[in-house]
Design a protein around this motif. Structure first.
Motif, short mmCIF file in Angstrom:
data_model
loop_
_atom_site.label_atom_id
_atom_site.label_comp_id
_atom_site.label_asym_id
_atom_site.label_seq_id
_atom_site.Cartn_x
_atom_site.Cartn_y
_atom_site.Cartn_z
N THR A 41 68.64 20.81 87.33
CA THR A 41 67.95 22.10 87.12
C THR A 41 67.97 22.49 85.65
O THR A 41 67.01 23.05 85.14
CB THR A 41 68.58 23.22 87.97
OG1 THR A 41 69.99 23.26 87.70
CG2 THR A 41 68.35 22.99 89.45
N THR A 42 69.05 22.16 84.96
CA THR A 42 69.13 22.44 83.53
C THR A 42 68.15 21.56 82.77
O THR A 42 67.49 22.02 81.83
CB THR A 42 70.56 22.21 83.02
OG1 THR A 42 71.46 23.01 83.80
CG2 THR A 42 70.70 22.56 81.55
N ARG A 43 68.02 20.32 83.19
CA ARG A 43 67.04 19.42 82.56
C ARG A 43 65.63 20.00 82.65
O ARG A 43 64.87 19.95 81.68
CB ARG A 43 67.06 18.04 83.23
CG ARG A 43 68.06 17.09 82.65
CD ARG A 43 67.77 15.65 83.04
NE ARG A 43 67.68 15.42 84.46
CZ ARG A 43 68.72 15.18 85.26
NH1 ARG A 43 69.93 15.17 84.78
NH2 ARG A 43 68.52 14.95 86.55
N LEU A 44 65.29 20.56 83.80
CA LEU A 44 63.96 21.15 83.96
C LEU A 44 63.75 22.29 82.97
O LEU A 44 62.66 22.44 82.39
CB LEU A 44 63.77 21.65 85.39
CG LEU A 44 63.68 20.57 86.47
CD1 LEU A 44 63.63 21.21 87.85
CD2 LEU A 44 62.48 19.67 86.24
N LYS A 45 64.78 23.11 82.76
CA LYS A 45 64.67 24.21 81.80
C LYS A 45 64.51 23.68 80.38
O LYS A 45 63.69 24.17 79.61
CB LYS A 45 65.89 25.12 81.91
CG LYS A 45 65.94 25.91 83.20
CD LYS A 45 67.20 26.73 83.30
CE LYS A 45 67.29 27.40 84.66
NZ LYS A 45 68.56 28.08 84.84
N TYR A 46 65.32 22.68 80.02
CA TYR A 46 65.21 22.08 78.69
C TYR A 46 63.81 21.52 78.49
O TYR A 46 63.18 21.73 77.45
CB TYR A 46 66.22 20.94 78.53
CG TYR A 46 67.61 21.34 78.13
CD1 TYR A 46 68.29 22.38 78.75
CD2 TYR A 46 68.28 20.65 77.13
CE1 TYR A 46 69.58 22.72 78.40
CE2 TYR A 46 69.58 20.97 76.76
CZ TYR A 46 70.22 22.01 77.40
OH TYR A 46 71.49 22.33 77.03
N GLU A 47 63.32 20.76 79.48
CA GLU A 47 62.01 20.13 79.35
C GLU A 47 60.90 21.16 79.26
O GLU A 47 59.95 20.98 78.48
CB GLU A 47 61.78 19.18 80.53
CG GLU A 47 62.67 17.96 80.43
CD GLU A 47 62.69 17.11 81.68
OE1 GLU A 47 61.95 17.42 82.66
OE2 GLU A 47 63.45 16.11 81.70
N ASN A 48 61.00 22.25 80.00
CA ASN A 48 60.00 23.32 79.89
C ASN A 48 60.01 23.90 78.48
O ASN A 48 58.95 24.05 77.86
CB ASN A 48 60.28 24.41 80.93
CG ASN A 48 59.22 25.48 80.91
OD1 ASN A 48 58.06 25.23 81.17
ND2 ASN A 48 59.62 26.70 80.56
N ASP A 49 61.18 24.22 77.97
CA ASP A 49 61.29 24.78 76.61
C ASP A 49 60.71 23.81 75.58
O ASP A 49 59.90 24.20 74.73
CB ASP A 49 62.75 25.06 76.24
CG ASP A 49 63.35 26.25 76.94
OD1 ASP A 49 62.60 27.02 77.58
OD2 ASP A 49 64.58 26.43 76.85
N ILE A 50 61.13 22.56 75.67
CA ILE A 50 60.77 21.58 74.63
C ILE A 50 59.31 21.13 74.73
O ILE A 50 58.58 21.18 73.73
CB ILE A 50 61.72 20.36 74.72
CG1 ILE A 50 63.14 20.79 74.31
CG2 ILE A 50 61.22 19.22 73.82
CD1 ILE A 50 64.22 19.77 74.63
#
Length: 170
Positions: free
Chosen positions: A29-38
């Motif tokens: 779930t954290t990866r999804l947030k990072y990927e959305n931001d980046i």
């Protein structure tokens, strides 16, 4: 293997940083947030700027633009504001990537440090009156929701912040 360089676009560098230092070390779930931001915000917004040329003013301008219309619709049009929390999240990704670039000797200083960010909004709490607390407890007892309730009484005038007393009511 990506070869990093000071003149590489920031978008390439933050992708390198994410894939090599974050992707496998954070929860899904954290990866999804990072990927959305980046990939949805940072790279399209400031990804073409050279890593070593990235300035605090570039970041602050980017954050201001994102605050106004950073939430893209399906057609890639920014028509909705992003929250301060999302801006601060993006800033954290940028700062961490620039920290790594600094460690690698690609930049002389982290331009994300000291950027003006949207303030955190403190959530207001509603304090119940003694009468409201009494009604709540009576209703909870009548409906069988509570076998034990601990109520915390706070005295905000205490000289060292506040004092706390816990009482069992039944």
């Amino acid at each position: 293997v990506v070869k990093t360089a000071a003149d590489m676009p920031f978008g390439e560098y933050i992708d390198y940083w994410y894939r090599n230092f974050c992707e496998l070390s954070v929860a899904a779930t954290t990866r999804l947030k990072y990927e959305n931001d980046i990939y949805k915000h940072i790279i399209p917004g400031i990804g073409k700027l050279p890593l070593a040329a990235l300035k605090k003013s570039d970041l602050e301008k980017f954050y201001a633009e994102q605050m106004k219309s950073g939430n893209l619709d399906r057609n890639g049009v920014g028509d909705k504001k992003l929250s301060g929390a999302v801006i601060r999240s993006m800033h954290t990704r940028i700062k961490c990537a620039l920290d790594q670039a600094l460690k690698e000797g690609l930049i002389n200083r982290n331009e994300a440090i000291g950027c003006k960010l949207p303030p955190k909004k403190n959530k207001e709490i509603e304090v119940l009156s003694h009468e409201e607390i009494a009604r709540l407890l009576i209703q909870a007892k009548e409906e069988g929701f509570v076998t034990f309730i601990g109520v915390t009484f706070v005295n905000p005038r205490h000289s060292r912040g506040f004092s706390v007393t816990r009482k069992a009511l039944w």
